[in-house]
Design an enzyme around this catalytic site. Structure first.
Site, PDB file in Angstrom:
ATOM      1  N   ASP A 305       0.808  -1.216   0.000  1.00 22.30           N
ATOM      2  CA  ASP A 305       0.000   0.000   0.000  1.00 22.30           C
ATOM      3  C   ASP A 305       0.845   1.272   0.000  1.00 22.30           C
ATOM      4  O   ASP A 305       0.327   2.358  -0.285  1.00 22.30           O
ATOM      5  CB  ASP A 305      -0.944   0.015   1.206  1.00 22.30           C
ATOM      6  CG  ASP A 305      -2.106  -0.954   1.040  1.00 22.30           C
ATOM      7  OD1 ASP A 305      -2.371  -1.361  -0.113  1.00 22.30           O
ATOM      8  OD2 ASP A 305      -2.745  -1.310   2.045  1.00 22.30           O
ATOM      9  N   ARG A 336      -2.332  -0.725  -9.899  1.00 18.68           N
ATOM     10  CA  ARG A 336      -1.627   0.412  -9.300  1.00 18.68           C
ATOM     11  C   ARG A 336      -0.255   0.674  -9.912  1.00 18.68           C
ATOM     12  O   ARG A 336       0.225   1.811  -9.860  1.00 18.68           O
ATOM     13  CB  ARG A 336      -1.511   0.219  -7.780  1.00 18.68           C
ATOM     14  CG  ARG A 336      -2.811   0.529  -7.069  1.00 18.68           C
ATOM     15  CD  ARG A 336      -2.673   0.509  -5.569  1.00 18.68           C
ATOM     16  NE  ARG A 336      -3.963   0.835  -4.957  1.00 18.68           N
ATOM     17  CZ  ARG A 336      -4.307   0.501  -3.728  1.00 18.68           C
ATOM     18  NH1 ARG A 336      -3.470  -0.169  -2.950  1.00 18.68           N
ATOM     19  NH2 ARG A 336      -5.492   0.834  -3.252  1.00 18.68           N
TER      20      ARG A 336
END
Length: 589
Positions: A305, A336
């Site tokens: 993250d 991502r």
């Protein structure tokens, strides 16, 4: 919502919001406990609202209180034969944690999945649940159905896909009547998140032994109420502010953090120090200030993250930064790796995607420009922090993605001196859909909104009556509720795809996943909240046959989970309409 951010360095102090990861775990354990649990957690987000909505649908009574929640556990002995609807929004934690739990409880459930959630990996958890007695929809189907009773035994998971699969089984297997084993194969990803789950389970007196990749899980355990649980500060979100400190001339202090936290993302301070920033820890605070930043190598194995914001930091660091072991980021709310490279390159950086990560050549200021959030909260926040490196303003499209984990992000951004404004906040072409209990005033408030905004009003119930040539009570009596729901979805599908409408829906519109897809894609959704004693329900078939209290227990969590805005309906519908416009920043002049 699009936002425009003017280039400006950030500085000052901000309090960390409560950990989303820990809050998910605390709520699930509390809902499975033997007595009431108080959870201290003074913020909300879309993901946490999804977990609350699902647990409430399963029978837990979760009430917001000052600074947190009061959780009255669900009845684990009660098994309703009817399928329960579980609105997971885009929350991977909600879906992956609760799927095994629902199976362990023997409940029949329909999980409603938004965004990319239905496309995100579910194997090998999927195969293990099938192998142990559950019936599941084909992967990728939405809504996703589950039924059957999970059986104890030996479970085996490839630990390199998602730690959430492991946590889900750790929540579920202690509920079974006999012992189980969970064996992990391959390289274990994000182990700190597994430790976070184990710690929360221990707080509820669930005993699990772990050694050399094997969990030994006694069956027949009871989640014992911990009385009160404090949700600590969120290191994942604090990382954005601490990185802003590393990129600026003034320091940024983040308070409310546990310096001994099991959260893997507490590694942010050490990584920023490796870049060359100055990081100081004291009590429950971390202060980061800038320095001569240089490129480094980062292993993202346990900190996936952090990759978006670390990539932004790398854009400012002299030389080359290499981020490895981040291939799992392709299966998040966005891809991502592709998203953050697209955003940073769009702002003038030099970022290249590799097979398992990123290579960033940094050290130069960025130009600025218009970029997309990719519908991903961490991409939107990383782009916002990257604006401090830019010469020109940054426009972020779809910036409302921050609501998934951090609804107050832009408020705190301004608190630290950032200059951010919304663009096209009136959503002139987007429909506004009103949802809420029968008799809460959707049609009358919708009429007022239509007048104030010079828009057409579409009353779905009126169109149903017109199409069927019968009153709603007649449709229910002669054709049944399912026929009514099919007609409701058909009419909603014809009207929601238009532009610039005010749509007053029926109270039960939230019970079908198809309706959610239509509304989410085409509308801003406003939940008109009203006390049950104030509802006008004399002519409502289900209010009479089922009872308003039972309907409320089923639907209120769904209204909360589906809505973009919650508005307390007033007795005067025009005042309610004006309150809606105030929340939308819409001017009637």
């Amino acid at each position: 919502m699009d936002v425009k951010i003017l280039p400006k360095l950030l500085g000052g102090s901000v309090k960390a919001i409560p950990s989303k990861s820990q809050a998910h775990r605390a709520l699930i354990c509390a809902a499975l406990a033997d007595k009431t649990v108080n959870i201290e957690c003074d913020s909300e987000s879309k993901d946490i609202a999804a977990t609350i909505a699902c647990l409430s649908a399963l029978g837990a009574d979760i009430r917001r209180k000052q600074g947190g929640y009061i959780v009255q556990p669900l009845n684990r002995e009660y098994i309703d034969s009817a399928a329960v609807t579980l609105p997971c929004s885009e929350s991977g934690s909600t879906f992956r944690f609760l799927l095994p739990v629902v199976c362990a409880l023997g409940r029949k459930a329909s999980f409603i999945l938004e965004g990319r959630l239905s496309q995100r990996p579910l194997s090998p958890l999927y195969e293990e649940l099938l192998r142990h007695g559950c019936l599941l929809s084909v992967q990728g189907v939405n809504p996703f159905a589950a039924e059957g009773k999970l059986a104890p035994g030996i479970y085996s998971l490839d630990a390199g896909v998602s730690s959430q699969f492991i946590s889900g089984l750790l929540f579920a297997l202690p509920l079974l009547d006999k012992n189980s084993e969970l064996r992990l194969c391959g390289k274990i990803e994000s182990f700190p998140y597994i430790e976070l789950t184990m710690s929360m389970l221990d707080s509820f007196n669930i005993k699990i032994e772990y050694k050399d990749g094997v969990f030994l899980i006694p069956g027949g355990q009871t989640y014992s109420s911990a009385g009160a649980i404090h949700v600590e500060g969120d290191w994942s979100n604090a990382a954005f502010w601490l990185t802003a400190g590393a990129l600026g001339e003034s320091s940024v202090t983040c308070t409310g953090l546990d310096l001994q936290s099991r959260q893997g993302d507490c590694a942010i301070t050490d990584i920023l120090a490796q870049f060359g920033a100055q990081a100081e820890k004291s009590g429950g605070s971390v202060t980061v200030s800038g320095g001569k930043l240089r490129g480094i190598e980062i292993d993202a194995h346990d900190i996936p993250d952090l990759v978006p914001i670390l990539a932004a930091a790398a854009a400012a660091a002299e030389g080359t930064t290499v981020i490895r072991n981040a291939e799992r980021l392709r299966g998040k709310e966005s891809d991502r790796l592709a998203a953050i490279s697209s955003v940073l390159n769009g702002l003038g950086a030099d970022v290249r995607v590799t097979e398992d990560g990123l290579i960033i050549k940094g050290g130069s200021s960025l130009t600025g420009g218009k970029v997309s959030s990719w519908g991903d909260h961490r991409i939107a926040m990383a782009a916002s922090i990257a604006s401090v490196l830019c010469k020109e303003p940054v426009v972020i499209q779809g910036a409302e993605a921050v609501n998934k984990s951090y609804p107050g992000f832009f408020d705190d951004f301004r608190l630290l001196g950032g200059i951010v404004s919304e663009i096209d906040v009136n959503n002139k072409l987007k429909n506004i859909a009103l949802i809420g209990m029968p008799g809460c005033g959707k049609s009358t408030v919708g009429g007022c909104l239509a007048q104030l905004m010079s828009r057409p009003l579409v009353d779905i119930d009126e169109l149903i009556v017109k199409t069927a040539g019968k009153t709603i009570p007649q449709i229910f009596a002669e054709d049944g509720e399912e026929a009514f729901r099919r007609l409701e979805t058909e009419i909603l599908g014809m009207e929601a795809v238009k532009s610039g409408m005010i749509i007053a829906t029926g109270g039960g519109v939230v019970t079908r996943g198809e309706n959610l897809d239509l509304l989410r894609q085409n509308c801003l959704i406003i939940y008109l909240k009203r006390e049950l004693t104030e509802l006008v329900t004399n002519d409502r078939p289900l209010s009479r046959s089922v009872g308003i209290e039972k309907l409320a227990k089923q639907r209120l969590p769904l209204y909360e989970a589906w809505s973009d805005y919650v508005i307390q309906a007033e007795e005067n519908p025009m005042q309610t309409a004006l309150q809606i416009l105030k929340n939308l920043n819409f001017s009637t002049t």
